[in-house]
Design a protein around this motif. Structure first.
Motif, PDB file in Angstrom:
ATOM      1  N   ALA A 276       0.841  -1.201   0.000  1.00 10.43           N
ATOM      2  CA  ALA A 276       0.000   0.000   0.000  1.00 10.43           C
ATOM      3  C   ALA A 276       0.872   1.246   0.000  1.00 10.43           C
ATOM      4  O   ALA A 276       1.847   1.330   0.748  1.00 10.43           O
ATOM      5  CB  ALA A 276      -0.901  -0.003   1.235  1.00 10.43           C
TER       6      ALA A 276
ATOM      7  N   TRP B 209       0.953   5.326   0.773  1.00  4.48           N
ATOM      8  CA  TRP B 209       0.190   6.268   1.601  1.00  4.48           C
ATOM      9  C   TRP B 209       0.723   7.682   1.415  1.00  4.48           C
ATOM     10  O   TRP B 209       1.880   7.876   1.059  1.00  4.48           O
ATOM     11  CB  TRP B 209       0.339   5.903   3.076  1.00  4.48           C
TER      12      TRP B 209
ATOM     13  N   ARG C 295      -4.559   9.124   3.731  1.00  8.08           N
ATOM     14  CA  ARG C 295      -5.146   8.468   2.561  1.00  8.08           C
ATOM     15  C   ARG C 295      -4.245   7.374   2.053  1.00  8.08           C
ATOM     16  O   ARG C 295      -3.023   7.516   2.024  1.00  8.08           O
ATOM     17  CB  ARG C 295      -5.334   9.500   1.429  1.00  8.08           C
ATOM     18  N   CYS C 296      -4.869   6.279   1.608  1.00  5.60           N
ATOM     19  CA  CYS C 296      -4.107   5.240   0.930  1.00  5.60           C
ATOM     20  C   CYS C 296      -4.187   5.566  -0.555  1.00  5.60           C
ATOM     21  O   CYS C 296      -5.265   5.602  -1.133  1.00  5.60           O
ATOM     22  CB  CYS C 296      -4.726   3.875   1.225  1.00  5.60           C
ATOM     23  N   LEU C 297      -3.039   5.862  -1.174  1.00  2.07           N
ATOM     24  CA  LEU C 297      -3.054   6.350  -2.552  1.00  2.07           C
ATOM     25  C   LEU C 297      -3.231   5.214  -3.559  1.00  2.07           C
ATOM     26  O   LEU C 297      -3.873   5.366  -4.569  1.00  2.07           O
ATOM     27  CB  LEU C 297      -1.754   7.093  -2.856  1.00  2.07           C
ATOM     28  N   LYS C 298      -2.607   4.061  -3.264  1.00  2.00           N
ATOM     29  CA  LYS C 298      -2.681   2.987  -4.235  1.00  2.00           C
ATOM     30  C   LYS C 298      -2.332   1.682  -3.546  1.00  2.00           C
ATOM     31  O   LYS C 298      -1.529   1.659  -2.619  1.00  2.00           O
ATOM     32  CB  LYS C 298      -1.688   3.266  -5.363  1.00  2.00           C
ATOM     33  N   THR C 299      -2.955   0.587  -3.976  1.00  2.00           N
ATOM     34  CA  THR C 299      -2.527  -0.706  -3.444  1.00  2.00           C
ATOM     35  C   THR C 299      -2.189  -1.633  -4.605  1.00  2.00           C
ATOM     36  O   THR C 299      -2.777  -1.539  -5.681  1.00  2.00           O
ATOM     37  CB  THR C 299      -3.637  -1.391  -2.611  1.00  2.00           C
ATOM     38  N   TYR C 300      -1.225  -2.484  -4.371  1.00  2.00           N
ATOM     39  CA  TYR C 300      -0.848  -3.502  -5.353  1.00  2.00           C
ATOM     40  C   TYR C 300      -1.003  -4.850  -4.679  1.00  2.00           C
ATOM     41  O   TYR C 300      -0.404  -5.079  -3.630  1.00  2.00           O
ATOM     42  CB  TYR C 300       0.623  -3.362  -5.755  1.00  2.00           C
TER      43      TYR C 300
ATOM     44  N   LYS D  54       5.330   0.567 -11.045  1.00  2.00           N
ATOM     45  CA  LYS D  54       4.304   1.461 -10.505  1.00  2.00           C
ATOM     46  C   LYS D  54       2.987   1.282 -11.267  1.00  2.00           C
ATOM     47  O   LYS D  54       1.918   1.532 -10.754  1.00  2.00           O
ATOM     48  CB  LYS D  54       4.744   2.922 -10.590  1.00  2.00           C
ATOM     49  N   SER D  55       3.089   0.845 -12.568  1.00  2.00           N
ATOM     50  CA  SER D  55       1.853   0.726 -13.334  1.00  2.00           C
ATOM     51  C   SER D  55       1.157  -0.613 -13.106  1.00  2.00           C
ATOM     52  O   SER D  55       0.089  -0.853 -13.645  1.00  2.00           O
ATOM     53  CB  SER D  55       2.164   0.895 -14.821  1.00  2.00           C
ATOM     54  N   GLY D  56       1.791  -1.505 -12.340  1.00  2.00           N
ATOM     55  CA  GLY D  56       1.045  -2.723 -12.011  1.00  2.00           C
ATOM     56  C   GLY D  56       1.714  -4.055 -12.253  1.00  2.00           C
ATOM     57  O   GLY D  56       1.604  -4.949 -11.435  1.00  2.00           O
TER      58      GLY D  56
END
Length: 1336
Positions: free
Chosen positions: A926, A928, A934-939, A985-987
């Motif tokens: 995750a 942050w 806020r959690c900006l993004k999770t993988y 970063k893109s997944g």
């Protein structure tokens, strides 16, 4: 409700009555703020006479016995007694620790002194050598030490007019020291004819090498240099205990009760005889004087402090009093007034005002006093004496009412009944007598049910019952006043007790630790209204519990201050204060009770720092219901890392086998093989019990560790470079802020930390000597100069290093439970945090010590188990991840808020420039923002997201994440399953490296004609690995059970796998799908082998001593080999497929005919002639030489012969891979040996073309590939092997004289004749292999 949590209220030390005068001297001074500093028990006291207020320094945990004042008069140094005594330097204004000096003295610290500019401190120990130490106290660094004298040293002082000179004095000696470099050299003072040789008690230095000293007979001896030049006779009538120099001259104090003032040339100015003053008494003895301006402070043997104003010197002012030397046991509080009464073995009874903090009355008795009680109306004070009598006094004028002696042994406890009619008196001869108060204390009853001395008593509220405790821990009840014992349980049920001071009984069960001697709690007092009680014990601790406290091992709050046993403790009549008294320290402590509602207001006051927690160790959590530990953490905390034998023990073990060596040395031995191997690639990453051990280096390579290897992995070329400086499991890794150096810590008896360069793979520094068993966490400071490390010893010691110098700066015991992470504050390298099991602590460096404060949770809950921590964007912000999935946000030491971040534990956390990244057991990474709002993004780590370039396969979705690092536009993730992944970063996710999961790896097989190998492990997976440069895992299959062996069929199409439940499978070697499976055995299948050629038969060996032979085509068992007396360890077929060679755990070498399994006996000469299809055995004459000298201690677990039958590779329990020439005949063959695996190497196999050696290392879960380098074409590398166990016995290297010379043990004889100078090189040193530098 049986609440086992600690009470929420607490106690604050408000006043200490007393001063330590006995056995101490020179311990009373004015500070710069005109406050008075001294000590009593284990507390440093700063008293302001102006405000009549005390401040306390509580950094010690035992009696303080020495004190020195810094020349600027703000800082104070105090030294304590104890097994590992330490010195604290603290600020008398803030009463906070500035530095701790430790790990040198034993027994205690007898004297201390600062030098003129206050930079250095000298201390003298109480050990048998009376060691003298000089410290750079700010750094906590020892500059010099030397044995002081064979007898006690009483005083030491720096010469204030010559630098680097000191003077010490003591029993029958005086010594003049000079400090040069780091050596202290003494010269003894010469008494000559001028004076008698005698004990010198105190000293003061003056100009021109003059020293004044006070002697035991009352004379003052004057020294010039080291010679006694004159004596001032009769300066005092008896020993001079104290001498103090000031601007105006000198003050001396002696046993005769006088203080004398002298001018700078030691001419007398005046005498003050304290015995003659109003407050004086016969026998007054002065132990300490301090003269400042027109004020003189005097401390006496009997715990008084006087202040004298010079121009009114016949009116000294008494500013502190305490009991004199002797045990203090008696304590009672007045029923209606804020008064406390104490009585001691000094035969005095004293009344103290708790409001004015002063002694208001005292009266001397005939006998030592052991207990006291005040009648319910407050008029009478009863005192129980040591001789069995008791006396009743009137409180108002201390006149005697009655004196009665009915018993011969000491009275331990007496109590008035609530209605005031009776007095119960409990004595050492097991009985309680009841006296009628109104009948002038006539005896009206007797209770005789106890079999041991009476310790405690309480009356019921209606005065009809009495309960007693005795020395056996028995609790008995009596009817009053007759004293008849009550045994009927029903009758006891409704009794209300007027007080509760008993230590046994249901209501106080919880005060006892789970395993404890019944006599170590001396006193209890319950506060019914506040529902708390206070206890006093033999360890100097006052504790606060809830009342009632029903379940054993309840949580509490603990308070230190008393040094030895606390004998008694009582609430004041209005429950505002608690009064406790110390036996040996004979001091009276008054504690203010702070109820919980007031706590909130006092939260802003920083918690009292101490070297020892104010809360109990046992009661870290305030909640009693501890949540279940996460299963993974549970598993991890149970790993011990202890070894039966450490690699450090090898030299010793070899020494023990000296006889064997001699016999071996005489025989000619095969030399080591010319060919060698070099570590080429390692499959594996240690994630199952480590965290945050994976980083990008400066150049974008990846550094991590597995087994005993530090790995630098280049992800573009898929190659690895290795740091091989460790010799056992690496448990932690940290990267330098510049990302070019890393620090790794390993397991070991005296475990080491290596700091090495990731570019050159060379060590820069190795730190040893402070961590036992292993190092579990390391961290660099932001400037890269310091390193913090945590050990896995029982105290989880924390050490702060200057790593370049290899110097320990500070150390402290961290916690009883496991610590997972240490982090140095990036803004202030003197601060750090550690997190672990129910542990979050903030440390700051103080000289050679570290001072810890627990994280303050306040009303927000309890201390969870913390798994990771980082510092935030300012120096006071810190963040920690808990085992329940929260992130805790801390400011300074206070918890501000918690944020739910993951399901299950948060194992890893990393701070970015803006924001944070976390990873947890839930397999989610995750990102942050910088406040965790806020959690900006999770993988999510899932198979579906694996990119095509991956070097392997994910074993499962959402593996537990143990390490996270960022850089180069990617997130680097390490999992518990031993995988290293790179998340774009893109997944998409690329898998870079993987190994087996936790569990031992034993099964290993190489393919008959492809660069492929198969492994099977206790982690219940079967894996196929590509050994060609693509280095990846080709296939994996989960099994229902773990396995220990596997084997390819001769055509490479089938793969047989033996499982731990006694079954085995044959699977398709490409798809790993089942072809056939069998189960005939219950025990582990230990070895499995296809016969050569067509692979017609399959031999399956099990741990229940049998080998089964199966016909592969018909899938039937066709033979059983019986006759082994232990489990089967190794098995080989002959070339024809007709004969099986078997090794067993009992070291038998057996032969069986296939396929029936008939046992054959074959002489060893014949065995050598047989052509074997493979050789993996470890027994027999051909491989006698592979067993080391210490073969009893360690086993050779595996071997494998090259196809040209020239080199035999072996793996053993020590983690060594060795190469021998084959056949290795004769004992103790020479070899080349390689360290990379940590514990045991469980299997070794050459690939089909001998280009690689593949090894697996049991518990370290790794699969290692070594390239085979044939003699001649290799460049000499430093990582080549170490040579054999017996090195120097090259044949003909010695002649008999040299051998003899080599075995001489030199003893140093101080008076031996000078040995003639020798030149040249001893022969055995001549043919030495090239050194590291020569090798390049």
């Amino acid at each position: 409700m049986a609440d086992r949590s600690a009470p929420s209220c607490h106690l604050r030390l408000e006043w200490v009555y007393g001063y330590r005068g006995h056995q101490c001297r020179n311990n009373l001074y004015y500070t710069a703020a005109k406050e008075i500093v001294y000590f009593v028990a284990g507390v440093g006291v700063v008293y302001s006479p102006r405000e009549h207020r005390q401040k306390f320094y509580l950094g010690h945990q035992d009696d303080i016995i020495s004190l020195a004042l810094h020349p600027e008069r703000v800082l104070v140094a105090t030294g304590q007694v104890g097994k590992e005594p330490y010195i604290c330097v603290w600020d008398s204004y803030t009463v906070q620790t500035v530095s701790v000096l430790k790990d040198v003295h034993t027994h205690g610290i007898a004297c201390l002194a600062f030098d003129l500019d206050g930079q250095r401190l000298v201390s003298v120990g109480l050990d048998s050598k009376n060691t003298v130490c000089v410290w750079d106290w700010r750094k906590g660094k020892l500059l010099s030490m030397a044995p002081g004298h064979t007898d006690r040293i009483f005083d030491i002082s720096w010469d204030l007019y010559q630098p680097n000179k000191l003077v010490s004095c003591g029993v029958k000696h005086i010594k003049f020291w000079s400090l040069c470099g780091n050596s202290l050299t003494p010269k003894r003072g010469v008494f000559g004819k001028t004076g008698d040789l005698q004990t010198i008690l105190c000293l003061a230095c003056a100009r021109d090498e003059v020293t004044y000293s006070g002697a035991l007979n009352g004379d003052i001896y004057v020294w010039k240099g080291i010679n006694l030049v004159r004596t001032i006779q009769g300066a005092h009538a008896a020993g001079i205990f104290s001498m103090n120099a000031c601007e105006e001259g000198f003050a001396t104090g002696g046993r005769d009760g006088c203080v004398r003032l002298w001018d700078l040339n030691f001419k007398p100015i005046t005498v003050i005889d304290l015995r003659e003053t109003d407050q004086g008494y016969k026998g007054l003895s002065v132990r300490s004087v301090c003269w400042r301006g027109d004020h003189i402070l005097v401390g006496t043997q009997d715990s008084e402090i006087f202040e004298i104003v010079v121009h009114e010197r016949n009116k000294p002012f008494l500013i502190m009093q305490g009991h004199c030397e002797g045990e203090l046991w008696a304590l009672a509080v007045h029923p209606t007034k804020p008064l406390a009464m104490t009585g001691s073995d000094d035969r005095s009874v004293r009344i103290w005002s708790l409001i004015d903090h002063a002694l208001i009355a005292r009266c001397n008795m005939e006998e030592p006093i052991r207990c006291a009680a005040v009648s319910t109306d407050g008029i009478h004070l009863a005192l129980g004496m040591k001789d069995g009598s008791f006396t009743v006094l009137r409180v108002r004028d201390m006149t005697e009412v009655v004196h009665i002696k009915d018993r011969k042994e000491a009275i331990h406890e007496l109590k008035y009944s609530p209605d005031g009619n009776f007095l119960a008196v409990g004595s050492n001869d097991s009985s309680v007598d009841i006296y009628g108060v109104v009948q002038r204390y006539k005896k009206v009853g007797e209770c005789i049910g106890s079999s041991s001395f009476i310790t405690h008593m309480d009356w019921s509220s209606d005065s009809k019952y009495l309960q007693t405790n005795d020395g056996n821990g028995k609790r008995l009840f009596y009817r009053m006043p007759s004293g008849k014992e009550v045994t009927n349980k029903e009758e006891l049920k409704g009794i209300q007790w007027a007080s509760w001071t008993c230590v046994s009984g249901l209501e106080v069960n919880g005060i006892w630790p789970k395993y404890s001697d019944i006599n170590d709690i001396n006193s209890v007092d319950a506060n019914f209204i506040g529902q708390v009680m206070v206890t006093a014990d033999d360890y100097g601790i006052v504790k606060l519990f809830r009342y009632p406290c029903l379940r054993k091992g309840a949580k509490f709050k603990k308070y230190l201050g008393h040094s030895a046993h606390v004998t008694n403790v009582r609430w004041s009549h209005d429950h505002q204060w608690v009064v406790s008294i110390g036996g040996a320290d004979h001091s009276v402590f008054q504690w203010k009770f702070v109820p919980d509602r007031k706590l909130k207001d006092s939260l802003h006051i920083a918690p009292q720092e101490s070297l020892v927690d104010s809360n109990s160790d046992e009661s870290d959590s305030d909640q009693s219901d501890v949540p279940e530990l996460d299963s993974e953490i549970e598993q991890e905390t149970q790993i011990t890392y202890r070894r039966q034998v450490y690699k450090e023990d090898l030299p010793q073990l070899k020494e023990q086998c000296k006889e064997k060596r001699k016999s071996a040395a005489s025989k000619r031995r095969e030399r080591a093989p010319g060919n060698s191997i070099r570590l080429h690639f390692v499959h594996g990453y240690r994630g199952y019990d480590c965290r945050s051990n994976l980083f990008y280096t400066q150049t974008g390579e990846i550094v991590y560790h597995v087994a005993a290897v530090g790995v630098v992995y280049n992800r573009q070329q898929n190659t690895q470079r290795f740091y091989l400086g460790h010799d056992d499991d690496i448990l932690c890794l940290a990267i330098h802020p510049l990302k070019d150096y890393v620090a790794t810590g390993q397991v070991g008896r005296d475990s080491s930390i290596h700091i090495w360069d990731t570019e050159t793979i060379k060590p820069l520094s190795v730190l040893k000597g402070y961590h036992q068993y292993g190092v579990c966490a390391v961290d660099f400071s932001a400037d890269g100069k310091r390193l913090a490390s945590v050990g896995i010893d029982d105290n989880h010691t924390i050490v702060l290093w200057d790593w370049k110098k290899g110097e320990k700066l500070s150390a402290v015991r961290g916690s009883k439970d496991k610590i997972f992470v240490v982090k140095i504050n990036p803004f202030m390298p003197d601060k750090l945090i550690t997190v672990g099991i129910k542990h979050m602590k903030f440390w700051r460096r103080a000289g050679g010590g570290l001072i810890g404060r627990k994280g303050c949770i306040g009303a927000l809950g309890r201390t969870d188990t913390m798994m990771c921590a980082v510092y935030g964007w300012t120096e006071e912000m810190a963040f920690s991840g808990t085992s329940t999935g929260d992130v805790c946000i801390w400011r300074d030491v206070f918890l501000i808020k918690t944020v739910k971040a993951h399901d299950g534990p948060v194992f890893s956390m990393h701070a970015l420039e803006k924001g944070f990244v976390t990873g947890g057991k839930d397999g989610v990474v995750a990102l942050w923002d910088d406040t965790f709002e806020r959690c900006l993004k999770t993988y999510a780590i899932k198979r579906a997201a694996l990119a095509p370039g991956s070097k392997g396969l994910l074993l499962e979705d959402n593996p537990s994440i143990r390490a996270i690092s960022l850089g180069h536009g990617h997130i680097l993730v390490g999992t518990k399953n031993g995988e290293i992944l790179e998340v774009d970063k893109s997944g998409p996710i690329t898998l870079l490296v993987q190994g087996h999961m936790e569990g031992e790896v034993w099964g290993l097989a190489t393919h008959p004609h492809l660069p492929i190998c198969a492994t099977v492990s206790d982690d219940k997976t079967l894996r196929i690995w590509d050994l060609s440069p693509s280095h990846c895992m080709l296939a994996v299959r989960k099994l229902k059970k773990g396995g220990r062996c596997c084997c390819f069929s001769p055509d490479g199409k089938a793969l047989a796998v033996g499982l731990n439940d006694g079954s085995f499978l044959i699977v398709n070697a490409d798809t790993l799908e089942d072809l056939v499976s069998f189960q005939h055995r219950k025990d582990v299948i230990s070895e499995i082998r296809f016969s050569p050629g067509a692979g017609k038969y399959l031999a399956v060996a099990s741990c229940d001593n049998f080998v089964d032979i199966y016909n592969v085509m018909s899938s039937k068992r066709v033979g059983i080999c019986k006759g082994a007396s232990s489990y089967i360890t190794h098995m080989d077929w002959d070339v024809r497929g007709k004969l099986l060679q078997v090794n067993t755990g009992a070291k038998e070498q057996l032969f069986f005919e296939a396929p029936r399994g008939k046992k054959q006996t074959i002489p060893s000469l014949e065995v050598e002639k047989i052509g074997w299809a493979s050789w993996t055995s470890v027994l027999g004459s051909c491989c006698e030489g592979i067993w080391p000298i210490i073969g009893e201690v360690t086993d050779v677990t595996a071997s494998c012969l090259t196809s040209d039958s020239k080199v035999l590779a072996t793996g053993d329990d020590f983690g060594f891979v060795k190469l021998f020439r084959y056949p290795a005949k004769g004992k103790f063959g020479k070899f080349k040996r390689y360290v990379a695996h940590s514990t045991h190497v469980t299997n070794v196999r050459w690939t089909y073309d001998d280009s690689l050696l593949v090894t697996v290392g049991g518990a370290d879960t790794s699969l290692m590939l070594w390239t085979y380098e044939v003699e001649g074409h290799r460049d000499s590398r430093q990582c080549d092997s170490e040579e054999s166990d017996l090195d120097s016995e090259e044949d003909g290297g010695y002649d008999s004289d040299v051998t003899r010379e080599n075995e001489i043990n030199y003893t140093i004889k101080a008076l031996s004749t000078n040995i003639r100078p020798m030149f040249g090189i001893k022969p055995h040193l001549q043919q030495k292999e090239p050194t590291l530098d020569e090798r390049g």
